[in-house]
Design an enzyme around this catalytic site. Structure first.
Site, short mmCIF file in Angstrom:
data_model
loop_
_atom_site.label_atom_id
_atom_site.label_comp_id
_atom_site.label_asym_id
_atom_site.label_seq_id
_atom_site.Cartn_x
_atom_site.Cartn_y
_atom_site.Cartn_z
N ASN A 195 34.19 31.41 43.60
CA ASN A 195 32.85 31.34 43.00
C ASN A 195 32.90 31.37 41.50
O ASN A 195 33.83 31.92 40.92
CB ASN A 195 32.06 32.62 43.36
CG ASN A 195 31.22 32.44 44.59
OD1 ASN A 195 30.76 31.35 44.89
ND2 ASN A 195 31.02 33.52 45.31
N ALA A 220 34.77 44.71 42.14
CA ALA A 220 36.10 44.23 42.52
C ALA A 220 37.10 45.34 42.84
O ALA A 220 38.27 45.07 43.08
CB ALA A 220 36.69 43.26 41.51
N ALA A 221 36.63 46.60 42.88
CA ALA A 221 37.54 47.69 43.29
C ALA A 221 38.02 47.44 44.72
O ALA A 221 39.20 47.64 45.04
CB ALA A 221 36.84 49.05 43.19
N GLY A 222 37.11 46.98 45.56
CA GLY A 222 37.48 46.70 46.95
C GLY A 222 38.47 45.56 47.05
O GLY A 222 39.40 45.60 47.86
N ASP A 223 38.30 44.53 46.22
CA ASP A 223 39.24 43.41 46.23
C ASP A 223 40.60 43.86 45.70
O ASP A 223 41.65 43.47 46.22
CB ASP A 223 38.70 42.26 45.37
CG ASP A 223 37.43 41.65 45.97
OD1 ASP A 223 37.31 41.63 47.21
OD2 ASP A 223 36.57 41.20 45.19
P1 ADP Z 1 34.12 48.19 47.62
O1 ADP Z 1 34.40 47.71 46.22
O2 ADP Z 1 34.54 47.24 48.68
O3 ADP Z 1 32.74 48.76 47.79
P2 ADP Z 1 35.11 50.84 47.22
O4 ADP Z 1 34.05 51.03 46.20
O5 ADP Z 1 35.20 51.81 48.33
O6 ADP Z 1 35.10 49.40 47.86
O7 ADP Z 1 36.49 50.80 46.40
C1 ADP Z 1 37.69 50.46 47.02
C2 ADP Z 1 38.73 51.49 46.72
O8 ADP Z 1 38.98 51.55 45.31
C3 ADP Z 1 38.33 52.91 47.10
O9 ADP Z 1 38.62 53.17 48.44
C4 ADP Z 1 39.16 53.74 46.15
O10 ADP Z 1 40.47 53.87 46.63
C5 ADP Z 1 39.16 52.89 44.90
N1 ADP Z 1 38.04 53.28 44.03
C6 ADP Z 1 36.83 52.70 43.94
N2 ADP Z 1 36.04 53.33 43.07
C7 ADP Z 1 36.76 54.36 42.58
C8 ADP Z 1 36.52 55.40 41.62
N3 ADP Z 1 35.34 55.51 41.00
N4 ADP Z 1 37.52 56.29 41.37
C9 ADP Z 1 38.71 56.17 41.99
N5 ADP Z 1 39.00 55.23 42.90
C10 ADP Z 1 38.05 54.34 43.20
#
Ligand code: ADP
Length: 303
Positions: free
Chosen positions: A9, A248-251
């Protein structure tokens, strides 16, 4: 190599003092064009971690399409299996962000919505040489199922990120999945009860195992990760970081997870890698720009 088969995208982001009302022309203040799509993000996450990565999917015949392919190549992703569909626009997200943080988003699937059996056939030719296939839910669901089936036929690992959240996945998809990786919202939608925290996540993971996946990993943001297999359920705490933007934390998590398994590490260690990559992505603004490179990642893990 690892293959990511999914969405590509372009995000067009405008900021304005507030969101416009219907019929209003509002003067905004900044404009940004950034590559995205969960598929492309996961491919870039892997490539930045140094894993040989190929991307399969579709872009449009517009200038965005060429830009998106170039962007993936610049990140080190192999793009021979991205089909340029001249009949439609590239996938686009038109995003407005107000100063108070409110946003409005229109997603046009464009070429992503046209990924089909032909693309799965192209994919099938490269699957036998790959170790893992990463899937998400931003391309048509029947194509996701067909890709998972092709991967199973080729005997390679299937990791499914069931995002964006959906209530009903085809029952035949679950047994084709080695690892499913929902966040709390996605897990809740799939199992039909709210998932907020470790206990509910473990229960949800159990439901997903019963539906046929081999492992279920529920991502709980800053609260950590629950992972369940037939044999065990374990919890991995989140790394403590200064959170700037969790886009993009999930990615990043899925990239870290798949990279670790590719390297031959255990499922437990792979969840730690996922959590580390997710945490690092949360410390930086943006989607692909926030994904850690190998040096940053290794340095973080050593600390
Ligand atoms: P998505 O982006 O799919 O909603 P999450 O928000 O659960 O997924 O983030 C994916 C992973 O990244 C989490 O399980 C965790 O391990 C890490 N993560 C995300 N946000 C944080 C944060 N604020 N502090 C530390 N680790 C984080």
């Amino acid at each position: 190599s690892i293959i990511v088969f999914g969405s590509i995208n372009i995000d067009l982001v405008a900021t304005a003092p507030r969101l416009p009302i219907a019929g209003e022309t509002l003067l905004g203040d900044t404009f940004l064009k950034v590559p995205g799509g969960k598929g492309a993000n996961q491919a870039v996450a892997l490539a930045k971690l140094g894993v040989p990565t190929q991307m399969g999917g579709r872009v449009g015949g517009d200038s965005f399409g060429a830009e998106l392919v170039q962007n993936l190549q610049d990140a080190g992703v192999q793009t021979d299996n991205i089909f340029v569909d001249e009949t439609i626009s590239s996938g686009v997200a038109i995003i407005t962000v107000a100063h108070n943080g409110d946003n409005e988003i229109i997603v046009i699937p464009g070429a992503n919505g046209k990924v089909n059996q032909e693309d799965v056939e192209r994919l099938s030719r490269i699957l036998p040489n790959a170790k893992t296939l990463l899937l998400q839910l931003e391309i048509p669901i029947n194509t996701v199922v067909a890709a998972a089936q092709a991967a199973r036929n080729a005997n390679i690992i299937v990791i499914l990120d069931p995002a964006p959240a959906q209530v009903d996945l085809p029952a035949e998809l679950y047994p084709l999945v080695d690892i499913i990786t929902p966040n709390e919202v996605e897990a809740g939608q799939l199992v039909g009860f709210p998932v907020d925290g470790e206990d509910a996540a473990a229960k949800a993971a159990g439901v997903l195992l019963q539906r046929g996946v081999k492992s279920a990993i529920v991502k709980l943001g800053a609260k950590g990760v629950v992972c369940a297999t037939e044999k065990e359920v374990f919890f991995v705490p989140a790394f403590s970081v200064e959170t700037v933007d969790t886009v993009a934390a999930g990615d990043a998590f899925n990239g870290g997870l798949a990279a670790a398994l590719y390297t031959g590490l255990s499922l437990h260690q792979a969840v730690v890698w996922g959590a580390a990559a997710g945490a690092l992505a949360a410390t930086k603004l943006g989607a692909q720009t926030s994904l850690p490179d190998r040096f940053t990642f290794d340095t973080f893990l050593e600390e």
